[in-house]
Structures are given as C-alpha cells and as structure tokens.
Write a protein that holds these residues in place. Structure first.
Motif, PDB file in Angstrom:
ATOM      1  N   ALA A   1      -5.803  -2.888   4.254  1.00 32.91           N
ATOM      2  CA  ALA A   1      -5.904  -2.699   2.806  1.00 32.91           C
ATOM      3  C   ALA A   1      -6.865  -3.754   2.272  1.00 32.91           C
ATOM      4  N   VAL A   2      -7.962  -3.316   1.657  1.00 42.09           N
ATOM      5  CA  VAL A   2      -8.948  -4.275   1.152  1.00 42.09           C
ATOM      6  C   VAL A   2      -8.735  -4.578  -0.334  1.00 42.09           C
ATOM      7  N   ARG A   3      -7.853  -3.802  -0.989  1.00 46.35           N
ATOM      8  CA  ARG A   3      -7.552  -4.041  -2.401  1.00 46.35           C
ATOM      9  C   ARG A   3      -6.035  -3.980  -2.600  1.00 46.35           C
ATOM     10  N   ASP A   4      -5.568  -4.650  -3.621  1.00 47.84           N
ATOM     11  CA  ASP A   4      -4.128  -4.659  -3.903  1.00 47.84           C
ATOM     12  C   ASP A   4      -3.603  -3.266  -4.202  1.00 47.84           C
ATOM     13  N   ASP A   5      -4.454  -2.408  -4.820  1.00 42.92           N
ATOM     14  CA  ASP A   5      -3.971  -1.079  -5.173  1.00 42.92           C
ATOM     15  C   ASP A   5      -3.802  -0.170  -3.950  1.00 42.92           C
ATOM     16  N   GLU A   6      -4.176  -0.635  -2.763  1.00 41.25           N
ATOM     17  CA  GLU A   6      -3.952   0.125  -1.533  1.00 41.25           C
ATOM     18  C   GLU A   6      -2.645  -0.247  -0.834  1.00 41.25           C
ATOM     19  N   LEU A   7      -1.963  -1.272  -1.348  1.00 35.95           N
ATOM     20  CA  LEU A   7      -0.773  -1.758  -0.651  1.00 35.95           C
ATOM     21  C   LEU A   7       0.360  -0.746  -0.674  1.00 35.95           C
ATOM     22  N   GLY A   8       0.482   0.009  -1.765  1.00 39.59           N
ATOM     23  CA  GLY A   8       1.526   1.034  -1.812  1.00 39.59           C
ATOM     24  C   GLY A   8       1.325   2.079  -0.741  1.00 39.59           C
TER      25      GLY A   8
END
Length: 403
Positions: free
Chosen positions: A95-102
């Motif tokens: 995941a390169v961005r926080d919004d991909e963590l979900g």
C-alpha cells in the motif's frame, strides 16, 4: 473406462497437465494431445511471468482459491522431483497511500480464509528490511510465493505423457469436431482422429474451438496484451523479491509490479491493453477477423463503457516509457525510465460475458462427450496440476454414471 481414447485440444500447461493426469492415473486409457503449433507451450504458457501464486487474491470458496492452494503443493513437489527451478523469493503487496490500507486489510482477511501460508502484515520499517529500495506505508508479506519456469514444466508434462504411452501431436490445428457413434472425430484438414471423449484447453481460442463442439457462445475471449519493461542488468539488485500493488477489486488485472525471473532478469509490468489479434504480441499485429469478432460482441462495448478511463491510461503506458514507469516508481522509487528497456509481452485470454462482466473464476462447460475449459486465466499455470485433477474427476465420474 479402460481402452478408451481421450483427446485433448491444446498443448499449453493446462492441457498437458490434464493429459498427464489421465495418462498416469487411468491405466489403459490412451491420451492424444492436439496442438496447432509445432512446439508445446508457445502462447500463454510460453509468455508467463513465472510467478507461483500463493492464493492471496481469490474469492474464498471459488475454484481459483481451492485449486490454487492445492496446485501450489503439487507444483512444488513436481519441481523438486524433476529438479526444475522453484525459488520461494517472497512477495510484498504494498500500500503506497493510507487510503489503500482498507483494501489491503480486506485482502489480508481474504488470503487468511484461503489458508495462504505464513502471510503477515508488515510496517513501513519492515518493508525496508525485506526490500531496502521499496516504497510504501504498509504491506502484506507472503514469504512462500515463488517463481519457476512454466515452459520447462510444460515440456516435462509432455515428456510424461509420451513416456506413459500417450501422444502429443503438434502441427495439428483443429478445424472441425464431428460427433460420431460412441465418440468424437477430431479433424485437421484431411486428417481425422476418433476419440471417445474430448477435453478442450485451447486458451486464446477456447471460445472458437468450443463453438466447434456446439458449446454455448458465451463467454467470449477478449485478448489483452501485457507489455513488460526489463531492469537493466546493473539495476537488478534493486529488487530482491516480488513487489505488487494492492489490487483494485473493480478490475481483474493486478497492475504494474516487479517480477524477478529464474534467469536473473527483473520484469516491470505488465500493463493491460486490448490486443488487436488473439496472438497479438506486438502493437502492429492486427487480425481483421479477430477485430470484427470483438466489434460484433455486445459485451465488448459494455466493458468499454465501464473501463474506458483505465484503458486510456494503459494505452498511454504502451507508447510512453515515462508513463509506464510513473506507477512503478511508487513501489521502487530508485528505478526510473533510464533504468529500464522494453521487454517482451504476453496475451491473456480474458473471458467476457455478454453483459460486459470480465469473468474472474475458472469456468468449465460440459457438452455431451466434450469438456471445454472456457476461462483459465492467471493463476492457471500455478493451479495447472490441480485443475487437471478437477477436470479428470469430472470427466470420468460423469462418464461412469452415464455410459
């Protein structure tokens, strides 16, 4: 079932694994493989990235999930027995961005349900321990994900078939299939071979060959070309293992990733662009017949309406190395356009339903004495030996109950 002849159309890895399974598990059954090319495994198998997938991505309870986990175990044991390459180099899904963590966390739950071995979540700092040059805020780490040489495995399967008394007939393009009393006649120009039952593993041509057997018209095959860059030899040490993005569940392709090969090279890619021919490994390869078939199928236009923005982005990367590497740099920031050269390409046989849905799971149809593999995209190579078991069990169980 003894003394039967089973025909198999297609000498890719799935067809050869199925032929091998019959030859070894059904003594007295004759196996004949029909292949249009002069060699085995020239198309999807021969252009495969070589990854042995652990089962992270697939819907729990699907054929993909079930057969991939089983297939990995069978493939690993086969490679060890035959001294074929099999290297567990591990995979990071980053995941390169926080919004991909979900999405990453949902993928972790899915992979756990699929019993992916030794999978764990890793932090930004742990990513750097595993891959010092990788980017990302968090990742899933699958240490058991491996790489291998699928064309070599396919050739070994072919040797097993022949060694068990079967045949692999290359240069035999199937032009028609005719039902005859008690069997099927497989025709290639003036040549005719009678078989009792037939299994179709025709890959890029699976829908057209299934049509010769009067199978339903859908799903149709849409060819997507995946193009690769190669890291320059002096840059391959920037990547130790497999580095993948967190996939977008709305799209069946995994996105640009870094793939070390058993020969020591490192691929970057692939993109996914609509090919203009079923065997369109280059941009200049165009088949008017294939194009007309695509244009006449409503599912293609419905798919385009849903995914045209993604398609435009993928085509941009096809023509521009800078655009191609834009996403790749998110995962390995030290790699730039100057560090890569154009590599090879493969074509994926993507099955498409009439409503524009890209078929995700393996799909197998039965029409009388014919069993047709209608969709076997990645991870079909990984799962090939388990797919073979599944097909053979279905063919012989149904035959014993009906004939």
């Amino acid at each position: 079932m003894a003394d039967e002849t089973i025909g198999i159309v297609g000498a890719g890895i799935v067809g050869l694994a199925t032929a091998r399974e019959i030859a070894l598990s059904r003594p007295g059954t004759r196996v004949v493989v029909f292949e249009k090319e002069r060699e085995v495994s020239l198309h999807q198998t021969g252009h495969n990235s070589g990854v042995v997938h652990a089962g992270i991505y697939y819907t729990p309870g699907s054929l993909k999930a079930e057969l991939t986990v089983r297939g990995v175990a069978l493939l690993r044991a086969y490679c060890q027995d035959r001294e074929l390459p099999y290297r567990e180099i591990g995979k990071l899904v980053v995941a390169v961005r926080d919004d991909e963590l979900g999405r990453m966390n949902a993928l972790y739950d899915r992979a756990r349900n699929n019993h992916v071995p030794d999978l764990r979540k890793v932090s930004r700092e742990e990513i750097r321990e595993i891959e010092p040059n990788a980017g990302g805020v968090a990742a899933l780490y699958s240490p058991r994900t491996a790489i291998t040489d699928y064309p070599a495995i396919a050739r070994a399967f072919a040797d097993d078939v022949v060694g068990s008394g079967g045949e692999v007939r290359t240069g035999f393009p199937v032009t028609s299939l005719t039902e005859v009393p008690g069997g099927i006649e497989v025709v290639s120009g003036p040549r005719r071979v009678r078989v009792d039952r037939l299994i179709l593993c025709a890959g890029l041509h699976s829908d057209t060959v299934a049509g010769l057997a009067q199978d339903r018209r859908e799903p149709r095959i849409v060819p997507f070309r995946g193009e690769y860059m190669l890291l320059r030899p002096d840059k391959t040490d920037l990547v130790r293992g497999l580095i993948y993005p967190v996939p977008d569940p709305r799209y069946p392709f995994l996105g640009v990733h870094f793939t070390p090969r058993v020969d020591g090279s490192v691929e970057v890619g692939p993109n996914a662009v609509l090919a203009l021919a079923r065997e369109g490994y280059t941009r200049t390869r165009v088949s008017p017949r294939d194009l007309l078939g695509l244009a006449a199928y409503p599912g293609v236009w419905r798919m385009a309406a849903q995914h045209w923005r993604t398609g435009v982005r993928e085509y941009r990367g096809s023509f521009s190395a800078k655009a191609f590497m834009k996403d790749a740099k998110l995962y390995v920031p030290a790699v730039g356009v100057q560090d890569v050269v154009r590599g090879g390409a493969g074509v994926r046989a993507q099955a498409l339903d009439r409503d524009g849905t890209l078929v995700d799971d393996f799909r197998i149809h039965r029409v009388g004495r014919v069993t047709a593999v209608r969709n076997a995209p990645s991870p079909a190579a990984t799962a090939s030996m388990a797919i073979a078991e599944h097909i053979v069990e279905a063919v012989f169980d149904s035959a014993s109950g009906s004939d």
